[in-house]
Design an enzyme around this catalytic site. Structure first.
Site, PDB file in Angstrom:
ATOM      1  N   GLY A 158       0.832  -1.201   0.000  1.00  0.00           N
ATOM      2  CA  GLY A 158       0.000   0.000   0.000  1.00  0.00           C
ATOM      3  C   GLY A 158       0.866   1.250   0.000  1.00  0.00           C
ATOM      4  N   ILE A 160       2.503   3.024   2.316  1.00  0.00           N
ATOM      5  CA  ILE A 160       3.807   3.082   3.008  1.00  0.00           C
ATOM      6  C   ILE A 160       4.825   2.178   2.316  1.00  0.00           C
ATOM      7  CG2 ILE A 160       4.997   2.562   5.180  1.00  0.00           C
ATOM      8  CD1 ILE A 160       2.421   3.491   6.634  1.00  0.00           C
ATOM      9  N   THR A 238       6.926  -2.022  10.710  1.00  0.00           N
ATOM     10  CA  THR A 238       6.491  -0.653  11.030  1.00  0.00           C
ATOM     11  C   THR A 238       4.968  -0.592  10.961  1.00  0.00           C
ATOM     12  OG1 THR A 238       6.735  -0.043   8.717  1.00  0.00           O
ATOM     13  CG2 THR A 238       8.559   0.552  10.197  1.00  0.00           C
ATOM     14  N   ALA A 239       4.317  -1.772  10.873  1.00  0.00           N
ATOM     15  CA  ALA A 239       2.856  -1.790  10.726  1.00  0.00           C
ATOM     16  C   ALA A 239       2.197  -1.867  12.106  1.00  0.00           C
ATOM     17  CB  ALA A 239       2.452  -2.949   9.828  1.00  0.00           C
ATOM     18  N   ARG A 240       1.944  -3.073  12.580  1.00  0.00           N
ATOM     19  CA  ARG A 240       1.317  -3.244  13.900  1.00  0.00           C
ATOM     20  C   ARG A 240       1.800  -4.547  14.523  1.00  0.00           C
ATOM     21  NH1 ARG A 240       0.369   1.294  13.767  1.00  0.00           N
ATOM     22  NH2 ARG A 240      -1.585   2.419  13.907  1.00  0.00           N
ATOM     23  N   GLU A 269       0.110  -2.526  23.045  1.00  0.00           N
ATOM     24  CA  GLU A 269       0.647  -1.218  23.387  1.00  0.00           C
ATOM     25  C   GLU A 269      -0.327  -0.572  24.353  1.00  0.00           C
ATOM     26  OE1 GLU A 269       1.963   1.387  20.322  1.00  0.00           O
ATOM     27  OE2 GLU A 269       2.961  -0.216  19.233  1.00  0.00           O
ATOM     28  N   HIS A 293       7.317   3.216  18.557  1.00  0.00           N
ATOM     29  CA  HIS A 293       6.163   3.606  17.728  1.00  0.00           C
ATOM     30  C   HIS A 293       6.230   5.097  17.355  1.00  0.00           C
ATOM     31  CE1 HIS A 293       1.832   2.293  16.607  1.00  0.00           C
ATOM     32  NE2 HIS A 293       2.402   3.030  15.673  1.00  0.00           N
ATOM     33  N   ILE A 294       7.361   5.439  16.759  1.00  0.00           N
ATOM     34  CA  ILE A 294       7.586   6.843  16.362  1.00  0.00           C
ATOM     35  C   ILE A 294       7.760   6.988  14.859  1.00  0.00           C
ATOM     36  CG2 ILE A 294       8.598   7.693  18.517  1.00  0.00           C
ATOM     37  CD1 ILE A 294      11.364   7.246  16.815  1.00  0.00           C
ATOM     38  N   ALA A 295       7.578   5.888  14.117  1.00  0.00           N
ATOM     39  CA  ALA A 295       7.891   5.943  12.684  1.00  0.00           C
ATOM     40  C   ALA A 295       7.145   7.077  11.975  1.00  0.00           C
ATOM     41  CB  ALA A 295       7.572   4.603  12.025  1.00  0.00           C
TER      42      ALA A 295
HETATM   43  N1  LIG Z   1       4.544   2.822  12.790  1.00  0.00           N
HETATM   44  C1  LIG Z   1       3.805   3.886  12.548  1.00  0.00           C
HETATM   45  O1  LIG Z   1       4.013   4.954  13.102  1.00  0.00           O
HETATM   46  C2  LIG Z   1       2.687   3.773  11.539  1.00  0.00           C
HETATM   47  C3  LIG Z   1       2.145   4.932  10.976  1.00  0.00           C
HETATM   48  C4  LIG Z   1       1.154   4.821  10.004  1.00  0.00           C
HETATM   49  C5  LIG Z   1       0.672   3.568   9.643  1.00  0.00           C
HETATM   50  N2  LIG Z   1       1.196   2.453  10.233  1.00  0.00           N
HETATM   51  C6  LIG Z   1       0.723   1.102   9.864  1.00  0.00           C
HETATM   52  O2  LIG Z   1       1.310   0.717   8.628  1.00  0.00           O
HETATM   53  C7  LIG Z   1       0.489  -0.276   7.995  1.00  0.00           C
HETATM   54  C8  LIG Z   1       0.332   0.031   6.504  1.00  0.00           C
HETATM   55  O3  LIG Z   1      -0.257   1.312   6.350  1.00  0.00           O
HETATM   56  P1  LIG Z   1      -0.539   1.910   4.881  1.00  0.00           P
HETATM   57  O4  LIG Z   1      -0.911   3.344   5.092  1.00  0.00           O
HETATM   58  O5  LIG Z   1       0.535   1.567   3.937  1.00  0.00           O
HETATM   59  O6  LIG Z   1      -1.861   1.100   4.522  1.00  0.00           O
HETATM   60  P2  LIG Z   1      -2.490   0.853   3.077  1.00  0.00           P
HETATM   61  O7  LIG Z   1      -3.938   0.601   3.315  1.00  0.00           O
HETATM   62  O8  LIG Z   1      -2.105   1.885   2.096  1.00  0.00           O
HETATM   63  O9  LIG Z   1      -1.783  -0.526   2.636  1.00  0.00           O
HETATM   64  C9  LIG Z   1      -2.096  -1.756   3.189  1.00  0.00           C
HETATM   65  C10 LIG Z   1      -2.019  -2.786   2.077  1.00  0.00           C
HETATM   66  O10 LIG Z   1      -2.242  -4.069   2.657  1.00  0.00           O
HETATM   67  C11 LIG Z   1      -3.021  -4.837   1.752  1.00  0.00           C
HETATM   68  N3  LIG Z   1      -3.689  -5.908   2.462  1.00  0.00           N
HETATM   69  C12 LIG Z   1      -4.726  -5.827   3.324  1.00  0.00           C
HETATM   70  N4  LIG Z   1      -5.055  -7.040   3.798  1.00  0.00           N
HETATM   71  C13 LIG Z   1      -4.206  -7.914   3.198  1.00  0.00           C
HETATM   72  C14 LIG Z   1      -4.047  -9.319   3.277  1.00  0.00           C
HETATM   73  N5  LIG Z   1      -4.817 -10.075   4.043  1.00  0.00           N
HETATM   74  N6  LIG Z   1      -3.051  -9.889   2.541  1.00  0.00           N
HETATM   75  C15 LIG Z   1      -2.266  -9.122   1.740  1.00  0.00           C
HETATM   76  N7  LIG Z   1      -2.374  -7.786   1.628  1.00  0.00           N
HETATM   77  C16 LIG Z   1      -3.340  -7.203   2.350  1.00  0.00           C
HETATM   78  C17 LIG Z   1      -3.983  -3.829   1.130  1.00  0.00           C
HETATM   79  O11 LIG Z   1      -4.498  -4.298  -0.097  1.00  0.00           O
HETATM   80  C18 LIG Z   1      -3.095  -2.592   1.004  1.00  0.00           C
HETATM   81  O12 LIG Z   1      -2.488  -2.513  -0.265  1.00  0.00           O
HETATM   82  C19 LIG Z   1      -0.817  -0.293   8.796  1.00  0.00           C
HETATM   83  O13 LIG Z   1      -0.753  -1.378   9.706  1.00  0.00           O
HETATM   84  C20 LIG Z   1      -0.772   0.988   9.607  1.00  0.00           C
HETATM   85  O14 LIG Z   1      -1.499   0.869  10.807  1.00  0.00           O
HETATM   86  C21 LIG Z   1       2.190   2.534  11.161  1.00  0.00           C
END
Ligand SMILES: NC(=O)c1ccc[n+]([C@@H]2O[C@H](COP(=O)([O-])OP(=O)(O)OC[C@H]3O[C@@H](n4cnc5c(N)ncnc54)[C@H](O)[C@@H]3O)[C@@H](O)[C@H]2O)c1
Length: 329
Positions: A158, A160, A238-240, A269, A293-295
């Protein structure tokens, strides 16, 4: 008079947006310290807008009792704590800051990759304890891998992940991705090859996780998938925290089935001290690089998020549709 109920830190509002640029008839009322809906309604039940920290709940009860409410704006990207259905039923927009911190998170993911490859924490500790020469000697013999020699695999491609690929492209590393939806234009433009997930986990040296938390992605990185990975594999999260089975990962790190983890997030968390990844035996502790969790929390990301939020509120007062509506209004 336009009233905004601010449910995030007053310090952040002052720091990231010049509130003097708001029209003179706007009043900001700060309710961050209040705990109950009743207290908030007493303070600003007649507010036109709510500007809220992404981790704070906005209930149906609160929405239903605010007759002038027009828009609830999440300060961040997440909006899962806002009752979007209740807002829709009252014709109240809910907006977020989609994508605003993607560049920040992408930069952080690259930092975690390089930090692990260069054994940043371990080297720092060894220099501080008078072991610089030992560190240099053993690191050279163990082999320090350049990121350009790595095959990076994105799980979830997606916003990020694409920003991360953009930043990795100049390093010249091979890149692959897996997602439930293909985006062939982006894949082509960024030089990222699509792969089924099993193949990606088997092939890649760095596996960078970018999935949202859903019922399908909880514990996505489990014992079975860890067993597919190469023993030199580094996992970047960097996701969850929820998308990783942390017990299985801790075990895989100790057993040498994977080489390292760079993680900005843990589950739960706030992080608890009994988290298995915090409790690896001391000889394995440097396999994990933690950040708190500062990314996505850079100055630039917050400045963008605050600018968009206040501009959105001003658009609504002018009768225009705001950007980033998340409740299908
Ligand atoms: N660490 C941080 O500070 C921080 C900040 C922002 C977001 N995040 C996390 O980063 C992650 C990604 O965010 P993003 O903005 O890129 O999201 P996004 O929605 O743009 O991208 C997520 C991608 O995952 C795919 N996806 C969903 N379910 C799936 C599955 N079962 N199998 C395969 N692919 C699947 C979607 O099709 C999408 O392309 C999220 O978990 C978000 O919470 C973390």
């Amino acid at each position: 008079m336009v009233k905004v109920l601010v449910l995030t830190s007053k310090g952040r509002v002052g720091k990231f947006f010049d509130i003097n640029t708001l029209p003179k008839d706007w009043e900001l009322v700060y309710g961050e310290a209040l705990k109950t809906d009743e207290e908030l309604l007493n303070l600003a039940g007649d507010a036109d807008f709510i500007f809220v920290d992404a981790i704070r709940e906005i209930s149906k009860h609160l929405i239903d009792q605010m007759p002038n409410l027009k828009l609830i704006h999440s300060e961040g990207v997440a909006y899962n704590k806002i009752d979007t259905e209740a807002a829709k039923a009252k014709n109240v927009f809910v907006c977020n800051n989609a994508g605003a911190n993607a560049p920040a998170v992408a930069e952080h993911a690259v930092m975690l990759m390089i930090g692990l490859l260069r054994r940043l924490l371990e080297g720092d500790m060894m220099v501080r304890t008078g072991k610089q020469i030992e560190a240099k000697g053993s690191f050279i013999l163990d082999g320090i891998t350049e990121i350009s020699a790595c095959h990076v695999g994105f799980v979830g491609f997606g916003v990020i992940a694409k920003e991360t690929a953009k930043r990795l492209k100049p390093f010249g590393c091979k890149m692959s991705c897996f997602d439930i939806y293909r985006n062939e234009d982006a894949e082509k433009q960024l030089g990222v090859a699509y792969m089924p997930v099993e193949e990606l986990l088997k092939e890649c040296d760095i596996i960078s996780l970018h999935l949202p938390v859903t019922k399908d992605t909880e514990n996505f990185i489990n014992e079975e998938r860890l067993a597919l990975m190469k023993s030199n594999a580094l996992i970047i999260n960097t996701a969850r925290g929820e998308i990783v089975d942390q017990d299985a990962l801790a075990k895989a790190l100790v057993q040498g089935k994977v080489a390292g983890l760079g993680t900005d997030t843990l589950n739960p968390e706030p992080v608890t001290l009994d988290n298995p990844l915090l409790n690896l035996p001391s000889e394995h502790r440097y396999k994990v690089l933690f950040t708190p969790h500062i990314a996505g929390t850079t100055l630039q990301a917050f400045a963008t998020m605050h600018k968009t939020s206040w501009e959105n509120m001003m658009s609504v007062i002018k009768g225009d549709r705001p950007k980033n509506i998340v409740n299908q209004m």
